[in-house]
Write an enzyme that holds these catalytic residues in place. Structure first.
Site, PDB file in Angstrom:
ATOM      1  CB  THR A  61      -1.035  -0.068   1.158  1.00  0.00           C
ATOM      2  OG1 THR A  61      -1.921   1.037   1.036  1.00  0.00           O
ATOM      3  CG2 THR A  61      -0.381  -0.041   2.533  1.00  0.00           C
ATOM      4  CE  LYS A  65      -1.831   0.416  -3.529  1.00  0.00           C
ATOM      5  NZ  LYS A  65      -3.254   0.461  -3.885  1.00  0.00           N
ATOM      6  CD  GLU A  77      -1.259  -7.817 -22.316  1.00  0.00           C
ATOM      7  OE1 GLU A  77      -1.178  -9.058 -22.464  1.00  0.00           O
ATOM      8  OE2 GLU A  77      -2.003  -7.082 -22.991  1.00  0.00           O
ATOM      9  CG  ASN A  86      -3.015  -4.539  -5.179  1.00  0.00           C
ATOM     10  OD1 ASN A  86      -2.698  -5.451  -5.939  1.00  0.00           O
ATOM     11  ND2 ASN A  86      -4.246  -4.399  -4.712  1.00  0.00           N
ATOM     12  CG  ASP A 101      -5.752  -1.430  -5.972  1.00  0.00           C
ATOM     13  OD1 ASP A 101      -6.099  -2.051  -4.951  1.00  0.00           O
ATOM     14  OD2 ASP A 101      -4.724  -0.724  -6.020  1.00  0.00           O
ATOM     15  N   GLY A 127     -10.793  12.870 -10.146  1.00  0.00           N
ATOM     16  CA  GLY A 127      -9.471  12.612  -9.581  1.00  0.00           C
ATOM     17  C   GLY A 127      -8.561  11.908 -10.571  1.00  0.00           C
ATOM     18  N   GLY A 129      -5.197  10.628  -9.345  1.00  0.00           N
ATOM     19  CA  GLY A 129      -4.063  10.121  -8.561  1.00  0.00           C
ATOM     20  C   GLY A 129      -3.906   8.618  -8.738  1.00  0.00           C
ATOM     21  CE1 TYR A 218     -10.935   1.964   2.051  1.00  0.00           C
ATOM     22  CE2 TYR A 218     -11.402   1.734   4.383  1.00  0.00           C
ATOM     23  CZ  TYR A 218     -10.522   1.670   3.327  1.00  0.00           C
ATOM     24  OH  TYR A 218      -9.221   1.297   3.545  1.00  0.00           O
TER      25      TYR A 218
END
Ligand code: ATR
Length: 279
Positions: A61, A65, A77, A86, A101, A127, A129, A218
């Site tokens: 994390t 990463k 791939e 991750n 993810d 976003g 990021g 979350y």
């Protein structure tokens, strides 16, 4: 005894041990899954030593990463397209990297939305990021025809277009609300709305009521963004499902059992986030 762990810096708040610990017990596996703080300067040695350390692999994390992508022997791939890992696992003494993810994001939506399908659809992502990278890759793999990426720093949205191609349409942050017509999936990947951060304020008035709205945040489970969407009739999916579903493949790779994301597991983690949580 099979051992795995999650590495990050810091790592104290990771809920992965709760998830994997639940499954280890559920499937009566002689295994362990712990948190390991690994500072950036020790990362390369940690990954290189995995086979000797008696670990079957690890989750990765923040902030590691991208760095771990450069440290594993090989990546698949889809992970090559992302440039971020991750999940690390061993095969024949070699460290392999993958990224779960995107499938966590998609499988969470599939389990919450009957018949979820975005083939030839327009997706709007807020976003640009690290979390956005995985979401954009995943929705393109699912066949979305265009992915509008609205970001405060436009240049980062433009970099996503360079990485993934012309289906990605960069957009200035303050124009996000204008681009919601014909959108069938709206995703927040920014940190806005997270406990301690400012609220996410996007004008949802142009969003079709059939669109699915989801948040990768979350904490809290139900963000203002999600409750605003639900209040106007959109289906709103919280970010906890992604966390649970991204854990499935790692568990399977290390411990040899493909685990189920059950309501009981969902509620266990939900109560860890919010002790007053009620289904
Ligand atoms: P992660 O890896 O979790 O995605 P990140 O790479 O720091 O974290 O990305 C955070 C995202 O939230 C970015 O899209 C960021 O926008 P910038 O690229 O302009 O920094 C977005 N974000 C954070 N705070 C924001 C704010 N106050 N207003 C708008 N966007 C914000």
């Amino acid at each position: 005894m099979i051992s795995a762990c999650v590495i990050g810096w810091p790592i104290a708040h990771s809920r992965s041990p709760l998830i994997h610990g639940y499954w280890l017990k559920q499937y009566a596996i002689d295994g362990s899954y712990t948190r390991r703080p690994v500072e950036p300067a020790s990362l390369a040695a940690f990954i290189a030593d995995l086979p000797q350390a008696g670990l079957a692999g690890c989750n990765v994390t923040l902030p590691h990463k991208e760095a771990v992508f450069g440290l594993v022997t090989r990546a698949d791939e889809s992970t090559e397209r992302l440039g971020a890992v991750n999940t690390v696992f061993l095969r024949n003494g070699r460290t392999l990297g993958t990224n779960t993810d995107g499938e966590g994001f998609i499988n969470s939506l599939r389990s919450s939305v009957p018949g979820f399908n975005i083939v030839n659809d327009r997706v709007v992502v807020l976003g640009a990021g690290g979390a956005s990278l995985a979401v954009v890759n995943a929705v393109l793999e699912q066949g979305a025809s265009e992915v509008v990426v609205a970001n405060r720093t436009l240049e980062k949205a433009e970099q996503l277009r360079q990485r993934f191609g012309s289906k990605v349409l960069p957009l200035a942050w303050d124009k996000a609300g204008d681009q919601l017509t014909e959108c069938s999936l709206l995703v927040n990947t920014t940190s806005l709305g997270m406990k301690g951060q400012p609220e996410l304020a996007v004008d949802l008035s142009r969003l079709p009521v059939e669109a699915v709205v989801t948040d990768i945040v979350y904490t809290p489970l139900r963000t203002r963004f999600l409750s605003d969407a639900a209040a106007r009739g959109n289906r709103a999916v919280d970010g906890l499902g992604m966390l649970l579903h991204q854990a499935v493949r790692g568990f399977s790779l290390w411990f040899g059992v493909t685990p189920q994301v059950t309501d009981e597991l969902h509620d266990l983690v939900a109560r860890d986030i919010d002790p007053d949580y009620k289904r």
